[in-house]
Design an enzyme around this catalytic site. Structure first.
Site, PDB file in Angstrom:
ATOM      1  N   TYR A  96      -2.686  -0.632  10.272  1.00  0.00           N
ATOM      2  CA  TYR A  96      -2.737  -0.994   8.853  1.00  0.00           C
ATOM      3  C   TYR A  96      -1.436  -0.564   8.166  1.00  0.00           C
ATOM      4  O   TYR A  96      -0.834  -1.336   7.405  1.00  0.00           O
ATOM      5  CB  TYR A  96      -3.930  -0.327   8.181  1.00  0.00           C
ATOM      6  CG  TYR A  96      -4.044  -0.613   6.693  1.00  0.00           C
ATOM      7  CD1 TYR A  96      -4.587  -1.808   6.245  1.00  0.00           C
ATOM      8  CD2 TYR A  96      -3.596   0.313   5.757  1.00  0.00           C
ATOM      9  CE1 TYR A  96      -4.684  -2.075   4.887  1.00  0.00           C
ATOM     10  CE2 TYR A  96      -3.696   0.053   4.403  1.00  0.00           C
ATOM     11  CZ  TYR A  96      -4.239  -1.137   3.968  1.00  0.00           C
ATOM     12  OH  TYR A  96      -4.328  -1.405   2.622  1.00  0.00           O
TER      13      TYR A  96
ATOM     14  N   SER B 295       0.842  -1.197   0.000  1.00  0.00           N
ATOM     15  CA  SER B 295       0.000   0.000   0.000  1.00  0.00           C
ATOM     16  C   SER B 295       0.873   1.241   0.000  1.00  0.00           C
ATOM     17  O   SER B 295       2.039   1.210   0.443  1.00  0.00           O
ATOM     18  CB  SER B 295      -0.900   0.005   1.238  1.00  0.00           C
ATOM     19  OG  SER B 295      -1.522   1.260   1.420  1.00  0.00           O
TER      20      SER B 295
END
Length: 261
Positions: A148, A135
């Site tokens: 995350y 990501s």
């Protein structure tokens, strides 16, 4: 030769679009997900070159069963795509420790389990590659997405290490680094950065990038990390040349939402 691809978290969102694209291009596709019923529905939609199954990526024994089953059906495992992931947003201290731990179980342990269990299959394949879903949150730690973001840094580090370790086996280990993607995962997300940056990417955008990386045969031209989308590419490039205090300032501004720092 007909290559095969095994995709985790493939019942919906980015994983489902990856499955559709690879199937369209003639691959034998493994659609594995904790939501087996939805995975079976997608496999039936795609047809005979698609196989669905149940997989909780945090459970290494289930990985062993799933990959053995897939290998028997497909003949060999060529491409592993570690896509399964979850996200909790909001202030770190206001998010339950159980939620933080669950992201670790799925987003980190899931990738570790997948790479470790798939290795003997990949090592013996005629062509082998691993593509992990990282990501843009692995470029700099993101406020209100702390666990995350930490997960994705771990995926980034594991990808880099294995890409070097497994070169002797002709296995490239790569990742893609999209920014926010239009999926159910970001609905009602409690992080100012999503309002400040916006959501421009679709699951199809990510699937196309994954497919391009899977097919490139010249190992020397393949980057280990591939940002997806112009905003991710810009963030990735700037982070490598700008001083740390400027990277931190940029992230403070992106996360600003009527707060004082």
């Amino acid at each position: 030769m007909q290559y095969s691809v095994f995709i985790t978290g493939a019942a919906q969102g980015i994983g489902a679009e990856i499955a559709r694209l690879f199937h369209q291009k003639g691959f034998r596709v493994g659609i594995y997900d904790i939501n087996e019923q939805q995975a079976q529905t997608l496999a039936q939609e795609l047809g005979e070159n698609a196989k669905a199954g149940y997989l909780d990526v945090s459970n290494d024994q289930q990985w062993q069963i799933a990959l053995q089953e897939f290998q028997h059906w497909a003949g060999e495992l060529n491409i592993l795509i570690n896509n399964a992931g979850i996200l909790y947003s909001g202030a770190f201290e206001q998010t339950s420790i159980q939620s933080h731990q669950r992201t670790m179980d799925i987003n980190i342990k899931g990738v570790l389990n997948g790479c470790h269990t798939a290795f003997p299959y990949l090592k013996n394949a005629s062509f082998a590659r691993v593509i992990n879903l990282s990501s843009a949150s692995a470029i700099y730690g993101q406020a209100d997405l702390a666990s995350y973001s930490a997960n994705k840094f771990a995926v980034r580090g594991l990808t880099e290490a294995l890409d070097v370790e497994w070169q002797k086996y002709n296995i490239r280990v790569l990742d893609v680094m999209p920014l926010f993607v239009k999926t159910d995962m970001i609905k009602n997300m409690d992080a100012a950065s999503i309002q400040n940056i916006g959501v421009d990417l679709t699951p199809t955008d990510v699937a196309k990038q994954v497919f391009n990386l899977a097919l490139q045969k010249n190992h020397l031209l393949l980057p280990t990390h591939t940002p997806v989308g112009m905003k991710s590419k810009l963030m990735y490039q700037l982070s490598s040349i700008s001083p740390q205090f400027l990277n931190r300032l940029s992230n403070l501004l992106l996360s600003r939402q009527n707060k004082s720092f």
